[in-house]
Design a protein around this motif. Structure first.
Motif, PDB file in Angstrom:
ATOM      1  N   ALA A   1      30.746  41.078  62.215  1.00 40.62           N
ATOM      2  CA  ALA A   1      29.411  41.046  61.594  1.00 40.62           C
ATOM      3  C   ALA A   1      28.848  42.450  61.432  1.00 40.62           C
ATOM      4  O   ALA A   1      27.647  42.680  61.584  1.00 40.62           O
ATOM      5  N   SER A   2      29.730  43.390  61.086  1.00 40.88           N
ATOM      6  CA  SER A   2      29.301  44.776  60.953  1.00 40.88           C
ATOM      7  C   SER A   2      28.557  45.032  59.649  1.00 40.88           C
ATOM      8  O   SER A   2      27.660  45.873  59.594  1.00 40.88           O
ATOM      9  N   GLY A   3      28.936  44.325  58.591  1.00 36.47           N
ATOM     10  CA  GLY A   3      28.273  44.505  57.316  1.00 36.47           C
ATOM     11  C   GLY A   3      29.252  44.550  56.163  1.00 36.47           C
ATOM     12  O   GLY A   3      30.452  44.352  56.340  1.00 36.47           O
ATOM     13  N   VAL A   4      28.742  44.796  54.975  1.00 38.58           N
ATOM     14  CA  VAL A   4      29.530  44.834  53.747  1.00 38.58           C
ATOM     15  C   VAL A   4      29.525  46.271  53.219  1.00 38.58           C
ATOM     16  O   VAL A   4      28.472  46.811  52.876  1.00 38.58           O
ATOM     17  N   ALA A   5      30.691  46.889  53.164  1.00 36.76           N
ATOM     18  CA  ALA A   5      30.792  48.286  52.735  1.00 36.76           C
ATOM     19  C   ALA A   5      30.472  48.439  51.252  1.00 36.76           C
ATOM     20  O   ALA A   5      30.614  47.497  50.459  1.00 36.76           O
ATOM     21  N   GLN A   6      30.059  49.639  50.874  1.00 38.59           N
ATOM     22  CA  GLN A   6      29.657  49.942  49.491  1.00 38.59           C
ATOM     23  C   GLN A   6      30.880  50.321  48.642  1.00 38.59           C
ATOM     24  O   GLN A   6      30.929  51.392  48.020  1.00 38.59           O
ATOM     25  N   VAL A   7      31.849  49.427  48.595  1.00 36.25           N
ATOM     26  CA  VAL A   7      33.110  49.759  47.950  1.00 36.25           C
ATOM     27  C   VAL A   7      32.969  50.010  46.446  1.00 36.25           C
ATOM     28  O   VAL A   7      33.453  51.030  45.934  1.00 36.25           O
ATOM     29  N   PRO A   8      32.302  49.126  45.681  1.00 33.78           N
ATOM     30  CA  PRO A   8      32.174  49.421  44.245  1.00 33.78           C
ATOM     31  C   PRO A   8      31.459  50.738  43.984  1.00 33.78           C
ATOM     32  O   PRO A   8      31.832  51.488  43.074  1.00 33.78           O
TER      33      PRO A   8
ATOM     34  N   ARG B   1      41.977  39.523  49.114  1.00 34.09           N
ATOM     35  CA  ARG B   1      41.060  38.460  48.706  1.00 34.09           C
ATOM     36  C   ARG B   1      39.647  38.734  49.219  1.00 34.09           C
ATOM     37  O   ARG B   1      38.659  38.602  48.484  1.00 34.09           O
ATOM     38  N   LEU B   2      39.549  39.120  50.495  1.00 34.31           N
ATOM     39  CA  LEU B   2      38.233  39.399  51.063  1.00 34.31           C
ATOM     40  C   LEU B   2      37.578  40.600  50.392  1.00 34.31           C
ATOM     41  O   LEU B   2      36.360  40.614  50.167  1.00 34.31           O
ATOM     42  N   THR B   3      38.370  41.620  50.079  1.00 35.02           N
ATOM     43  CA  THR B   3      37.829  42.796  49.397  1.00 35.02           C
ATOM     44  C   THR B   3      37.155  42.397  48.099  1.00 35.02           C
ATOM     45  O   THR B   3      36.062  42.892  47.773  1.00 35.02           O
ATOM     46  N   ALA B   4      37.796  41.502  47.360  1.00 39.55           N
ATOM     47  CA  ALA B   4      37.211  41.044  46.100  1.00 39.55           C
ATOM     48  C   ALA B   4      36.035  40.108  46.324  1.00 39.55           C
ATOM     49  O   ALA B   4      34.947  40.308  45.770  1.00 39.55           O
ATOM     50  N   PHE B   5      36.213  39.109  47.164  1.00 30.58           N
ATOM     51  CA  PHE B   5      35.233  38.029  47.248  1.00 30.58           C
ATOM     52  C   PHE B   5      33.912  38.470  47.860  1.00 30.58           C
ATOM     53  O   PHE B   5      32.836  38.064  47.421  1.00 30.58           O
ATOM     54  N   MET B   6      33.955  39.304  48.907  1.00 28.31           N
ATOM     55  CA  MET B   6      32.703  39.671  49.570  1.00 28.31           C
ATOM     56  C   MET B   6      31.843  40.548  48.660  1.00 28.31           C
ATOM     57  O   MET B   6      30.612  40.500  48.741  1.00 28.31           O
TER      58      MET B   6
ATOM     59  N   GLY C   1      28.091  40.117  41.949  1.00 32.43           N
ATOM     60  CA  GLY C   1      28.388  39.255  40.818  1.00 32.43           C
ATOM     61  C   GLY C   1      29.884  39.122  40.591  1.00 32.43           C
ATOM     62  O   GLY C   1      30.678  39.935  41.063  1.00 32.43           O
ATOM     63  N   PRO C   2      30.308  38.112  39.834  1.00 30.72           N
ATOM     64  CA  PRO C   2      31.731  37.760  39.729  1.00 30.72           C
ATOM     65  C   PRO C   2      32.592  38.753  38.981  1.00 30.72           C
ATOM     66  O   PRO C   2      33.815  38.719  39.105  1.00 30.72           O
ATOM     67  N   THR C   3      32.004  39.648  38.199  1.00 32.64           N
ATOM     68  CA  THR C   3      32.829  40.558  37.407  1.00 32.64           C
ATOM     69  C   THR C   3      33.259  41.793  38.188  1.00 32.64           C
ATOM     70  O   THR C   3      34.131  42.544  37.723  1.00 32.64           O
ATOM     71  N   VAL C   4      32.681  42.034  39.341  1.00 30.77           N
ATOM     72  CA  VAL C   4      33.018  43.229  40.106  1.00 30.77           C
ATOM     73  C   VAL C   4      34.314  43.025  40.886  1.00 30.77           C
ATOM     74  O   VAL C   4      34.673  41.899  41.220  1.00 30.77           O
ATOM     75  N   MET C   5      35.052  44.087  41.159  1.00 30.97           N
ATOM     76  CA  MET C   5      36.259  44.057  41.982  1.00 30.97           C
ATOM     77  C   MET C   5      37.271  43.042  41.469  1.00 30.97           C
ATOM     78  O   MET C   5      37.661  42.099  42.148  1.00 30.97           O
ATOM     79  N   ASP C   6      37.710  43.237  40.222  1.00 34.09           N
ATOM     80  CA  ASP C   6      38.716  42.347  39.641  1.00 34.09           C
ATOM     81  C   ASP C   6      40.052  42.537  40.346  1.00 34.09           C
ATOM     82  O   ASP C   6      40.257  43.491  41.099  1.00 34.09           O
ATOM     83  N   ALA C   7      40.984  41.627  40.095  1.00 34.71           N
ATOM     84  CA  ALA C   7      42.256  41.597  40.828  1.00 34.71           C
ATOM     85  C   ALA C   7      43.056  42.880  40.627  1.00 34.71           C
ATOM     86  O   ALA C   7      43.691  43.380  41.565  1.00 34.71           O
ATOM     87  N   ARG C   8      43.029  43.437  39.432  1.00 34.22           N
ATOM     88  CA  ARG C   8      43.792  44.663  39.185  1.00 34.22           C
ATOM     89  C   ARG C   8      43.237  45.827  40.018  1.00 34.22           C
ATOM     90  O   ARG C   8      44.007  46.612  40.589  1.00 34.22           O
ATOM     91  N   THR C   9      41.924  45.938  40.103  1.00 34.89           N
ATOM     92  CA  THR C   9      41.298  46.988  40.913  1.00 34.89           C
ATOM     93  C   THR C   9      41.692  46.851  42.376  1.00 34.89           C
ATOM     94  O   THR C   9      42.028  47.835  43.042  1.00 34.89           O
ATOM     95  N   VAL C  10      41.672  45.629  42.877  1.00 32.92           N
ATOM     96  CA  VAL C  10      41.972  45.395  44.288  1.00 32.92           C
ATOM     97  C   VAL C  10      43.441  45.670  44.590  1.00 32.92           C
ATOM     98  O   VAL C  10      43.772  46.293  45.610  1.00 32.92           O
ATOM     99  N   LEU C  11      44.347  45.230  43.706  1.00 36.39           N
ATOM    100  CA  LEU C  11      45.767  45.484  43.949  1.00 36.39           C
ATOM    101  C   LEU C  11      46.050  46.981  43.895  1.00 36.39           C
ATOM    102  O   LEU C  11      46.885  47.484  44.666  1.00 36.39           O
TER     103      LEU C  11
END
Length: 441
Positions: free
Chosen positions: A286-293, A322-327, A333-343
């Motif tokens: 429960a540390s938080g959600v990093a500012q990855v984007p 999966r978690l990197t994208a979904f969180m 919003g759903p358009t951020v962190m698409d599968a290609r970016t995460v891979l």
């Protein structure tokens, strides 16, 4: 010269163009000699038929604690500082050389079987050579170092170091192991975090890392209580403090970096600091959600790591992707962190964090042969007709789909069978050494 030919694969190159091609990959010794087209089988010592399989670069995990794998399930449902003080530090203090070795082997087996071929690892205070021995024998590629701790409250006596001794021990390990196993092993200075380190230790690490031209890996801004301790003791927030003492440089790799303000993000961007994201660990503690984007938009190299087994509780890059994208989708919003970016983060992005983008992270001629084959002929990844390969790998595939893994041109798993690690023996010895470790608490 030994040659391995992988035939008829769907090759997700992860190169700058993101090319996906059908064909063969020829490996000569430990490097990729050709990609695509057709290579006659007579040119190879070993031929792998990859028809119906997907060839990827091996995953690069940028934050792992092999020494903690034995503690899986023994530090659940706690926040970071309590997790460390009540569980992890006492357990690490009870380690001996035997338990560190089998903890590392247990973790490496899990990593290799799930497609990870390179790790940035942080060990505990003592017995780091045992982990290096496991890394050398198993065949995984690793940057690793002993953890450094010369400060803090509620630290068990075996983890309390004198500043000069911590630096001396680190240099001795570096001089013995940096570049070992034909370069497959590299050393990094690993001060645990500002809470555990005096300024004298951190400035010593700064100078020695410059002298030896190696990386510095530490935790920073993972938890708000951690930040409060740093502000109370040093008068500054984590990254600002690290910058003030001269550690914020391109060789610095920060784990987590969740709670950054604008000034800290500016420092990271302008100083060339790298960041490693650990979504499973961040959620469980429960540390938080990093500012990855935001960091990616700033041009900051960001990799992905599972962290340690007691805060995750596995080392599976498929889950972390999966978690990197979904969180982030929940937040932005759903358009951020698409599968290609995460891979890309899991492959070339990780390589960039480690400064190894010219050697690993993509399937390209001249690069080191760190590769994985996925068998996607199963219910959970079908239909395959007109498939989006990035989506299939990131959102649907699992570690059970990893069929074959190669590191440095050496096959370490084929047909789901390990070739460098005796699975049943390591599992048995992990239980034995844990039993003995718990008796020392």
């Amino acid at each position: 010269m030994t040659k391995t030919l992988i035939r008829n694969a769907v090759i997700m190159t992860m190169n700058a163009k993101g090319e996906i091609i059908q064909g063969d990959v020829l490996v000569e010794n430990n490097r990729i000699a050709s990609v695509g087209g057709s290579v006659p089988s007579v040119q190879a010592d070993t031929v792998i038929d990859a028809n119906g399989k997907v060839l990827l670069p091996g995953f690069v995990q940028t934050h792992i604690h092999l020494c903690q794998t034995l503690f899986r399930g023994r530090a659940d449902d706690l926040e970071l500082i309590d997790w460390l003080r009540q569980r992890i530090w006492p357990l690490e203090a009870a380690h001996n050389a035997d338990s560190v070795y089998y903890s590392a082997m247990l973790g490496i087996g899990e990593l290799l079987r799930s497609g990870t071929t390179t790790i940035l690892d942080m060990e505990t205070v003592h017995h780091t050579e045992s982990a290096f021995q496991a890394i050398q024998e198993s065949g995984i590629r690793a940057i690793s170092g002993k953890v450094m701790m010369d400060h803090g409250t509620e630290v068990p006596a075996p983890l309390q170091e004198k500043t000069a001794k911590s630096l001396e021990d680190s240099v001795q390990l570096l001089e013995k192991w940096n570049g070992a196993a034909d370069g497959r092993i590299q050393y990094a200075f690993c001060p645990r975090f500002v809470v555990s380190c005096t300024e004298e230790l951190l400035t010593g690490v700064r100078d020695l890392s410059e002298q030896y031209n190696v990386r510095v890996h530490t935790h920073a801004s993972e938890n708000q209580d951690e930040i409060a301790i740093v502000e109370s003791e040093r008068g500054l927030r984590n990254v600002i403090y690290l910058d003030r003492i001269g550690l914020a440089r391109p060789n610095l790799i920060l784990a987590h970096s969740i709670w950054l303000d604008e000034e800290e993000r500016r420092i990271i961007r302008e100083r060339g600091v790298k960041v490693t994201h650990c979504p499973g660990s961040n959620l469980k503690l429960a540390s938080g959600v990093a500012q990855v984007p935001e960091l990616l938009r700033d041009g900051v190299p960001v990799g992905i790591g599972a962290d340690g087994a007691p805060c995750n509780n596995n080392l599976d890059m498929f889950q972390e992707m999966r978690l990197t994208a979904f969180m982030q989708k929940v937040k932005h919003g759903p358009t951020v962190m698409d599968a290609r970016t995460v891979l890309r983060m899991a492959t070339m992005g990780g390589a960039e964090v480690l400064g190894m983008e010219k050697e690993i992270g993509s399937v390209e001629v001249g690069k080191l042969a760190d590769l994985q084959l996925l068998d996607l002929e199963d219910f959970h990844v079908y239909p395959s007709f007109d498939a989006d390969w990035y989506s299939r790998v990131v959102y649907a595939a699992t570690r059970g789909d990893v069929d074959t893994v190669m590191v440095d041109g050496r096959i370490v798993m084929r047909g789901r069978m390990m070739t460098t690690i005796d699975k049943s023996y390591v599992l048995r010895e992990a239980d034995r050494t844990l039993r003995n470790l718990l008796s020392r608490l």
